[in-house]
Design an enzyme around this catalytic site. Sequence first.
Site, PDB file in Angstrom:
ATOM      1  CD  GLU A 154     -10.264   4.249   0.021  1.00 18.78           C
ATOM      2  OE1 GLU A 154     -11.058   4.636   0.889  1.00 18.78           O
ATOM      3  OE2 GLU A 154      -9.106   3.867   0.285  1.00 18.78           O
ATOM      4  CG  HIS A 177      -4.793   2.290  -1.586  1.00 20.85           C
ATOM      5  ND1 HIS A 177      -4.842   2.665  -0.270  1.00 20.85           N
ATOM      6  CD2 HIS A 177      -6.046   2.483  -2.077  1.00 20.85           C
ATOM      7  CE1 HIS A 177      -6.076   3.055   0.045  1.00 20.85           C
ATOM      8  NE2 HIS A 177      -6.828   2.958  -1.043  1.00 20.85           N
ATOM      9  CG  ASP A 230      -2.278   0.673   0.884  1.00 25.70           C
ATOM     10  OD1 ASP A 230      -2.250   1.892   0.614  1.00 25.70           O
ATOM     11  OD2 ASP A 230      -3.335   0.007   0.885  1.00 25.70           O
TER      12      ASP A 230
END
Length: 561
Positions: free
Chosen positions: A337, A270, A216
């Site tokens: 996201e 990420h 991440d």
Amino acid sequence: MVSPNHRGIFSMLLSFWLLASPVLAIWPQPSSISTGESTLWIKSGLSVSYNGKNGGVGRAMNNIIHKNFVPWMLYNRMELEATEPSLFKPKTYITHLDITQTGKDSSKTFKPLAGEVDESYTLNVDKRGKASITAVSSTGVLRALETFSQLFYQHSKGAYFYTTSAPVKITDKPEYDHRGILFDVSRSFFPMESIMRTIDAMSYNKMNRIHIHMTDSQSWPLEIPALPELHEKGAYARGKTYSPSDLATIQRYAVNRGIQPIIEIDTPGHFGIVALSHPELVAGWDSTPWTSYCAEPPCGQIRLNEPKVDPFLDTLMEDLLPRLSPYSAYFHTGGDEVNFNMYSLDPSVGTNDSAVIVPLLQKFIDKHHARVRKTGLVPMVWEEIPADYNITIGKDVVIQSWLGDEAIASLTADGHKVITSNYNYWYLDCGRGQWLNFAGADLETYYPFGDWCTPYKNWRLVYSYDPRANLTAKQAKLVLGGELAAWSESIDDATIDDILWPRASAAGEVLWSSPKGRAQIEAAPRLATFREFMIARGVKSATVHMPYCTQGLNQTACQYL
Ligand SMILES: *[C@@H]1O[C@H](CO)[C@@H](O)[C@H](O)[C@H]1NC(C)=O
Ligand SMILES: *[C@@H]1O[C@H](CO)[C@@H](O)[C@H](O)[C@H]1NC(C)=O
Ligand SMILES: *[C@@H]1O[C@H](CO)[C@@H](O)[C@H](O)[C@H]1NC(C)=O
Ligand SMILES: *[C@@H]1O[C@H](CO)[C@@H](O)[C@H](O)[C@H]1NC(C)=O
């Protein structure tokens, strides 16, 4: 007593709970179970015949003989010694365990797509001590041995082990094919033991997928021999990495317990940490204020129009995927996201306009999924890719949904396969407060510092969730199962057991048995008992009940009335 359905079992167990001695409390609940009231003993060295080879028998016996517990908390107050089976009466021992595997294992047994392995089994233990297991696959045998190990308790006088529920007849199979936990080893680093302990605990719960969120924006702990700079710059510290041999150890450990490892390298969001070694690939690394550009600091997304990205991902995937495909049917490509505003900071995109970004993202996903398929793996993605960004993906792709049930309804209506991690029920990191710090005016704005997905998902809430609620039969079939998520911004090895267990057990039963009615009154004593098995086996599960509730004085003792 034979009980053909769950409701029958509930009331049967309830009535049993009133008896003085501990009930047979298998977790997750088998699809059909009947028990008697005879006592049987078991000791090591019982003869086992098995027409295949499998490490599961040794592990089951080790759990019975070396990792068991004296169930004083299940007997009435002060009645354990007087009520448990007497050591001085003649004992009937389990003398033989006969295991029959009726089918042949194939490579699909060990890395199945949903539906490709038959995990069903039958288990019979007669009054005279003959035990037998029948299953189609070795995975079914493992599930049966787990159930078998939960039949026995330890005697208060020492290393003597008994069940008071013979004869036992169980027929069992799972409701859902995908029963998993998402383990985030990027936000916090987890030592190998932590991952193995979790795999063990999952096997006690008959769960079968460990999804490892490997990388991440905060850290890159995975060693990629073709790109060693990734972990050399991106791990939290020297040694806080997983070498190729560590990865293989995890994979084999999981597969030997009937659990498929699924690795995720999240893209294109990420991905910030890669900027430390490859700044040319990452848009908006560590940009501020981060709230404008990503969900949590540090920001950083793969650039969408940068020619160096494809050769990099080719190298990364050509190194990694061939090491995954012997053990996994899936590779998770991430996709959650993605912050469009971030692309105004990407010089080769230069705008946050979705009319520009979506076609670029579509190209990115097409190429990336092609890399995955080339190695014989099936891509997984987070739901935003199809649901929010309108990206077209193949019907082979399994979509992980987290934002709630409308997405599941619309994705399955479109014919997509879905697993659920609905944050309202199955996000286990929620409800413990913010991990961010606040200052100035924000102190007042954010008081009392609850997190975005509060409340804490207690086991009853986890247990209440029905992943197939409100779907047509056709849609319901496309819900392959689900995963509990334990994002690790504020969880590490010291706290992970308490976060996962027994809440993941509650979901484990939802996914294995799909209990109708979700009756807490029935589930709580079994879960409390199963929790003691987990504790005895070294899993530091949270508490289900104080002994006052488990000692079986009466079933309403701890009911809200
Ligand atoms: C997109 O960029 C424009 C111009 O910089 C800005 O005004 C707008 O707020 C941005 N949109 C979002 C969703 O951040
Ligand atoms: C995706 O499609 C929906 C419905 O047409 C639309 O509201 C949404 O803005 C689209 N999203 C993007 C990122 O284009
Ligand atoms: C199913 O629908 C009911 C009624 O609209 C709603 O209250 C419930 O939350 C839904 N459940 C799920 C899991 O979507
Ligand atoms: C069970 O517990 C409840 C609550 O403490 C009590 O009112 C009831 O009398 C008890 N019943 C029996 C059979 O002991």
